[in-house]
Design a protein around this motif. Structure first.
Motif, mmCIF file in Angstrom:
data_model
loop_
_atom_site.group_PDB
_atom_site.id
_atom_site.type_symbol
_atom_site.label_atom_id
_atom_site.label_comp_id
_atom_site.label_asym_id
_atom_site.label_seq_id
_atom_site.Cartn_x
_atom_site.Cartn_y
_atom_site.Cartn_z
ATOM 1 N N GLN A 248 0.821 -1.207 0.000
ATOM 2 C CA GLN A 248 0.000 0.000 0.000
ATOM 3 C C GLN A 248 0.857 1.260 0.000
ATOM 4 O O GLN A 248 0.549 2.235 -0.687
ATOM 5 C CB GLN A 248 -0.934 -0.013 1.211
ATOM 6 C CG GLN A 248 -2.032 -1.059 1.126
ATOM 7 C CD GLN A 248 -2.825 -1.178 2.413
ATOM 8 O OE1 GLN A 248 -2.533 -0.497 3.397
ATOM 9 N NE2 GLN A 248 -3.831 -2.041 2.415
ATOM 10 N N ARG A 249 1.943 1.237 0.773
ATOM 11 C CA ARG A 249 2.828 2.391 0.808
ATOM 12 C C ARG A 249 3.497 2.615 -0.541
ATOM 13 O O ARG A 249 3.661 3.752 -0.997
ATOM 14 C CB ARG A 249 3.890 2.210 1.886
ATOM 15 C CG ARG A 249 3.345 2.328 3.304
ATOM 16 C CD ARG A 249 4.425 2.063 4.322
ATOM 17 N NE ARG A 249 3.915 2.199 5.686
ATOM 18 C CZ ARG A 249 4.625 1.922 6.770
ATOM 19 N NH1 ARG A 249 5.890 1.492 6.650
ATOM 20 N NH2 ARG A 249 4.095 2.070 7.965
ATOM 21 N N GLN A 250 3.902 1.530 -1.181
ATOM 22 C CA GLN A 250 4.515 1.659 -2.501
ATOM 23 C C GLN A 250 3.531 2.259 -3.501
ATOM 24 O O GLN A 250 3.890 3.120 -4.303
ATOM 25 C CB GLN A 250 4.996 0.291 -2.996
ATOM 26 C CG GLN A 250 6.325 -0.155 -2.400
ATOM 27 C CD GLN A 250 6.853 -1.388 -3.081
ATOM 28 O OE1 GLN A 250 6.094 -2.265 -3.451
ATOM 29 N NE2 GLN A 250 8.167 -1.450 -3.254
ATOM 30 N N THR A 251 2.302 1.779 -3.437
ATOM 31 C CA THR A 251 1.284 2.310 -4.350
ATOM 32 C C THR A 251 1.036 3.788 -4.087
ATOM 33 O O THR A 251 0.920 4.599 -5.032
ATOM 34 C CB THR A 251 -0.024 1.516 -4.180
ATOM 35 O OG1 THR A 251 0.218 0.130 -4.420
ATOM 36 C CG2 THR A 251 -1.083 2.004 -5.152
ATOM 37 N N GLU A 252 0.954 4.169 -2.815
ATOM 38 C CA GLU A 252 0.725 5.560 -2.464
ATOM 39 C C GLU A 252 1.896 6.444 -2.885
ATOM 40 O O GLU A 252 1.705 7.557 -3.431
ATOM 41 C CB GLU A 252 0.506 5.682 -0.954
ATOM 42 C CG GLU A 252 0.170 7.075 -0.471
ATOM 43 C CD GLU A 252 -1.158 7.582 -0.982
ATOM 44 O OE1 GLU A 252 -1.373 8.802 -0.967
ATOM 45 O OE2 GLU A 252 -1.992 6.731 -1.392
ATOM 46 N N ASN A 253 3.118 5.985 -2.677
ATOM 47 C CA ASN A 253 4.299 6.759 -3.079
ATOM 48 C C ASN A 253 4.356 6.936 -4.591
ATOM 49 O O ASN A 253 4.719 8.016 -5.101
ATOM 50 C CB ASN A 253 5.570 6.084 -2.581
ATOM 51 C CG ASN A 253 5.702 6.142 -1.071
ATOM 52 O OD1 ASN A 253 5.137 7.032 -0.426
ATOM 53 N ND2 ASN A 253 6.446 5.199 -0.502
ATOM 54 N N LYS A 254 4.006 5.882 -5.305
ATOM 55 C CA LYS A 254 4.010 5.972 -6.765
ATOM 56 C C LYS A 254 2.963 6.980 -7.244
ATOM 57 O O LYS A 254 3.195 7.755 -8.179
ATOM 58 C CB LYS A 254 3.756 4.597 -7.380
ATOM 59 C CG LYS A 254 3.899 4.573 -8.891
ATOM 60 C CD LYS A 254 3.713 3.163 -9.411
ATOM 61 C CE LYS A 254 3.922 3.122 -10.926
ATOM 62 N NZ LYS A 254 3.043 4.056 -11.657
ATOM 63 N N ARG A 255 1.803 6.956 -6.587
ATOM 64 C CA ARG A 255 0.756 7.901 -6.975
ATOM 65 C C ARG A 255 1.196 9.340 -6.725
ATOM 66 O O ARG A 255 0.968 10.231 -7.553
ATOM 67 C CB ARG A 255 -0.516 7.601 -6.194
ATOM 68 C CG ARG A 255 -1.725 8.438 -6.615
ATOM 69 C CD ARG A 255 -2.906 8.106 -5.750
ATOM 70 N NE ARG A 255 -2.662 8.463 -4.360
ATOM 71 C CZ ARG A 255 -2.785 9.704 -3.890
ATOM 72 N NH1 ARG A 255 -3.121 10.706 -4.688
ATOM 73 N NH2 ARG A 255 -2.542 9.958 -2.613
ATOM 74 N N LYS A 256 1.858 9.579 -5.592
ATOM 75 C CA LYS A 256 2.346 10.927 -5.290
ATOM 76 C C LYS A 256 3.405 11.377 -6.292
ATOM 77 O O LYS A 256 3.423 12.537 -6.718
ATOM 78 C CB LYS A 256 2.912 10.959 -3.873
ATOM 79 C CG LYS A 256 1.854 10.837 -2.783
ATOM 80 C CD LYS A 256 2.513 10.886 -1.420
ATOM 81 C CE LYS A 256 1.440 10.786 -0.317
ATOM 82 N NZ LYS A 256 2.060 10.831 1.044
ATOM 83 N N GLN A 257 4.292 10.474 -6.659
ATOM 84 C CA GLN A 257 5.324 10.826 -7.636
ATOM 85 C C GLN A 257 4.714 11.166 -8.985
ATOM 86 O O GLN A 257 5.140 12.133 -9.656
ATOM 87 C CB GLN A 257 6.311 9.666 -7.800
ATOM 88 C CG GLN A 257 7.198 9.432 -6.571
ATOM 89 C CD GLN A 257 8.095 8.213 -6.736
ATOM 90 O OE1 GLN A 257 8.025 7.534 -7.741
ATOM 91 N NE2 GLN A 257 8.924 7.962 -5.726
ATOM 92 N N ASP A 258 3.706 10.417 -9.383
ATOM 93 C CA ASP A 258 3.044 10.712 -10.655
ATOM 94 C C ASP A 258 2.358 12.077 -10.617
ATOM 95 O O ASP A 258 2.405 12.847 -11.597
ATOM 96 C CB ASP A 258 2.016 9.612 -10.963
ATOM 97 C CG ASP A 258 2.675 8.277 -11.252
ATOM 98 O OD1 ASP A 258 3.885 8.276 -11.569
ATOM 99 O OD2 ASP A 258 1.992 7.228 -11.145
ATOM 100 N N ASN A 260 3.232 14.638 -8.728
ATOM 101 C CA ASN A 260 4.258 15.686 -8.721
ATOM 102 C C ASN A 260 4.822 15.923 -10.129
ATOM 103 O O ASN A 260 5.080 17.064 -10.519
ATOM 104 C CB ASN A 260 5.385 15.309 -7.760
ATOM 105 C CG ASN A 260 4.928 15.336 -6.315
ATOM 106 O OD1 ASN A 260 3.983 16.045 -5.963
ATOM 107 N ND2 ASN A 260 5.599 14.552 -5.466
#
Length: 265
Positions: A248-258, A260
């Motif tokens: 879940q954290r990986q998915t959330e971090n990826k979403r934030k990077q996209d 940004n």
């Protein structure tokens, strides 16, 4: 047969006829009672020994099945394993465990356990068994208990050098990555083969938890599992939660990077 009697009331003009009665001798009365008792007893025996019996307290009828003696065909229908004696302690342990399950399922009597179980031996194991029978005789060979047979086969096929290797493998066993399920299975197999390493259940639990990954080790120890059934269940559940949280954290971090990257000019 007694004659019919006519009785006359006080009013002489009206007469009535009493019903016909039959006199019974004592012998006839006794015979009728005996016959009735016989019928009652027969009915009771049928209900006791038959399929259906009645519980007087609850009023519930239950089925009672007679226990049949286990025959060899019925024993073999439970699919016991064959033992050849070529794969050492692992093969012997699996054969013993399966055989004891078959004993329970088939209701195999103690008198038949040795006869039926030795019929599953093949190759070198069958040769060893036949040699033992010829040495001590049929009566003595088939009169020994299942425990005695297990000990003889353990002495024959569980070499000390092989058990020592398994002990070393158990002490060096680690969790590979996050594969707690694989670790659980391998640990259980090795602990069954090396029974003497853990005199108490607590010793086995301590050894099991000692090599768990740091991410779940403290949590499993803090839960204080009392049996080796509880410890793997707790460890597996905690590891699943850690993996889900990490994903879940990986998915959330990826979403934030996209997001940004889209906001940047």
């Amino acid at each position: 047969m007694a004659p019919k009697k006519r009785t006359t009331r006080l009013n002489p003009k009206t007469t009535t006829t009493t019903p016909t009665t039959t006199s019974i001798t004592n012998a006839q009365l006794k015979a009728m009672i005996d016959q009735g008792v016989t019928v009652v007893l027969a009915t009771r025996d049928a209900n006791t020994n038959g399929v259906e019996s009645h519980n007087s307290r609850t009023g519930v009828r239950r089925n009672e099945r007679a226990t049949h003696e286990c025959t060899y065909p019925n024993f073999m229908k439970c699919q016991p394993l064959n033992f050849k004696g070529t794969e050492g302690v692992v093969e012997l342990t699996q054969w013993v465990e399966k055989m004891e399950i078959v004993f329970r399922i088939s209701n195999c009597s103690m008198e038949n356990q040795i006869k039926f179980s030795t019929c599953t031996l093949l190759g070198n194991a069958l040769t060893w068994c036949n040699s033992h029978v010829r040495t001590v005789g049929n009566d003595i060979a088939y009169a020994m208990t299942w425990t005695e047979l297990k000990k003889k086969m353990t002495d024959k096929y569980c070499l000390r050098t092989e058990i020592k290797k398994l002990k070393v493998e158990l002490w060096d066993l680690k969790v590979k990555g996050t594969d707690v399920i694989g670790y659980n299975q391998h640990f259980q197999e090795l602990s069954l083969l090396c029974v003497r390493m853990f005199p108490e259940e607590s010793d086995k639990i301590e050894r099991y938890t000692g090599d768990l990954p740091d991410m779940i080790h403290q949590s499993v120890v803090a839960s204080k599992p009392k049996t080796m059934k509880e410890a793997p269940e707790i460890a597996t559940e905690l590891m699943d939660k850690r993996i889900r949280t990490f994903a879940q954290r990986q998915t959330e971090n990826k979403r934030k990077q996209d997001n940004n990257q889209q906001q940047q000019p």
